[in-house]
Design an enzyme around this catalytic site. Structure first.
Site, PDB file in Angstrom:
ATOM      1  N   ASP A 131       0.818  -1.218   0.000  1.00  0.00           N
ATOM      2  CA  ASP A 131       0.000   0.000   0.000  1.00  0.00           C
ATOM      3  C   ASP A 131       0.848   1.263   0.000  1.00  0.00           C
ATOM      4  O   ASP A 131       0.477   2.282   0.591  1.00  0.00           O
ATOM      5  CB  ASP A 131      -0.969   0.012   1.195  1.00  0.00           C
ATOM      6  CG  ASP A 131      -2.022   1.110   1.076  1.00  0.00           C
ATOM      7  OD1 ASP A 131      -2.464   1.383  -0.047  1.00  0.00           O
ATOM      8  OD2 ASP A 131      -2.385   1.704   2.110  1.00  0.00           O
ATOM      9  N   ASN A 148       3.646  10.501   4.611  1.00  0.00           N
ATOM     10  CA  ASN A 148       2.324  10.316   4.032  1.00  0.00           C
ATOM     11  C   ASN A 148       1.902  11.584   3.298  1.00  0.00           C
ATOM     12  O   ASN A 148       2.702  12.168   2.565  1.00  0.00           O
ATOM     13  CB  ASN A 148       1.330   9.898   5.121  1.00  0.00           C
ATOM     14  CG  ASN A 148       0.160   9.121   4.568  1.00  0.00           C
ATOM     15  OD1 ASN A 148      -0.773   9.694   4.020  1.00  0.00           O
ATOM     16  ND2 ASN A 148       0.197   7.808   4.706  1.00  0.00           N
ATOM     17  N   TRP A 149       0.673  12.052   3.489  1.00  0.00           N
ATOM     18  CA  TRP A 149       0.126  13.143   2.682  1.00  0.00           C
ATOM     19  C   TRP A 149       0.758  14.494   2.975  1.00  0.00           C
ATOM     20  O   TRP A 149       0.721  15.390   2.126  1.00  0.00           O
ATOM     21  CB  TRP A 149      -1.387  13.257   2.935  1.00  0.00           C
ATOM     22  CG  TRP A 149      -1.694  13.608   4.374  1.00  0.00           C
ATOM     23  CD1 TRP A 149      -1.947  12.725   5.384  1.00  0.00           C
ATOM     24  CD2 TRP A 149      -1.721  14.900   4.966  1.00  0.00           C
ATOM     25  NE1 TRP A 149      -2.139  13.399   6.567  1.00  0.00           N
ATOM     26  CE2 TRP A 149      -2.013  14.738   6.343  1.00  0.00           C
ATOM     27  CE3 TRP A 149      -1.540  16.196   4.475  1.00  0.00           C
ATOM     28  CZ2 TRP A 149      -2.107  15.802   7.232  1.00  0.00           C
ATOM     29  CZ3 TRP A 149      -1.640  17.270   5.359  1.00  0.00           C
ATOM     30  CH2 TRP A 149      -1.938  17.061   6.723  1.00  0.00           C
TER      31      TRP A 149
END
Length: 261
Positions: free
Chosen positions: A61, A150-151
């Site tokens: 992922d 991450n984001w």
């Protein structure tokens, strides 16, 4: 109102493509083209000028759909116009804007799913842990599915020539389900293909995340500030030598860009 001078903008724009599903790749062999990739697209025609796939066949992922930062770097003595990304998979990529040529790909956090990126092919060299996972074995992998980043967006200073980014320092236990359980997914079924709940792994409970100043061409930190709770927040670096960010516990903070103090 004066008209905008669009000639100053790049001829292509850059977009990222989401990960494949289920995460467990046992019934989707191959690279799964364009997943986990960056594409350079001509705005007028929609033509894909080039693409680069960071995590072919992604089992974990690591979609890496976060921002690509444009900069001008000197690479091997030559000025290059580049885009850079600290990917969820734990590698920091530097790619030439015009051609898609890979200029650098280095680990910026603990990474065990791949040993390195082969610079001649641009492909990750899978570790023994990933090979075991593809045989259906339970393994421990860094970074976790949350990623080394991450984001939350990073920032780059053309003065210090460093990237400022909040990173995450934990792995996870990855127990893949048998292929028989993920080969016939139906609408509404979980798309993970991994036994839940999964277990997160920490080397240091007081350093689950860091605010780091990183050399984009080497992945090495000039300094790193540890946090017990990783900062899921963007950074802003200024010409005055400050880095601003936020803590997961709710505080706004500023540090010196040269030292992290």
């Amino acid at each position: 109102m004066p008209r905008a001078n669009f000639r100053k903008f790049p001829k292509n724009f850059f977009t990222c493509v989401q990960c494949a599903a289920p995460w467990n790749p046992l019934n989707r062999p191959g690279d799964n083209l364009y997943t986990n990739s960056v594409l350079a697209i001509q705005p007028k025609t929609g033509k894909v000028v080039w693409h680069y796939q960071m995590t072919p066949g992604d089992p974990f992922d690591y979609d890496g759909v976060n921002e690509w930062v444009q900069a001008e770097l000197t690479v091997d003595g030559t000025p290059r116009k580049v885009v850079m990304q600290a990917n969820r998979n734990g590698f920091l990529y530097v790619v030439e804007r015009a051609t898609g040529n890979l200029l650098a790909a280095n680990k910026f956090v603990k990474v065990t799913w791949a040993d390195r990126v082969d610079m001649s092919t641009g492909r990750p060299v899978w570790s023994e842990e990933t090979k075991a996972a593809l045989e259906g074995k339970t393994v421990e992998v860094w970074p976790s599915l949350v990623g080394g980043k991450n984001w939350h967006p990073m920032s780059y200073s053309p003065l210090s020539k460093l990237i400022y980014v909040n990173t995450m320092a934990f792995g996870w236990e990855y127990p893949p389900l048998p292929v028989s359980e993920v080969s016939n997914l139906k609408p509404g079924d979980p798309h993970y293909g991994v036994k839940r709940p999964w277990r997160y792994l920490f080397d240091d409970p007081n350093g689950r995340g860091y605010l780091q100043a990183i050399d984009p061409l080497t992945g090495q930190s000039k300094w790193a500030v540890p946090f017990k709770s990783p900062n899921m927040a963007g950074t802003l670096v200024t010409a005055g030598g400050l880095v601003f960010t936020g803590r997961l516990t709710g505080e706004f903070m500023a540090v010196e860009s040269s030292s992290g103090s």
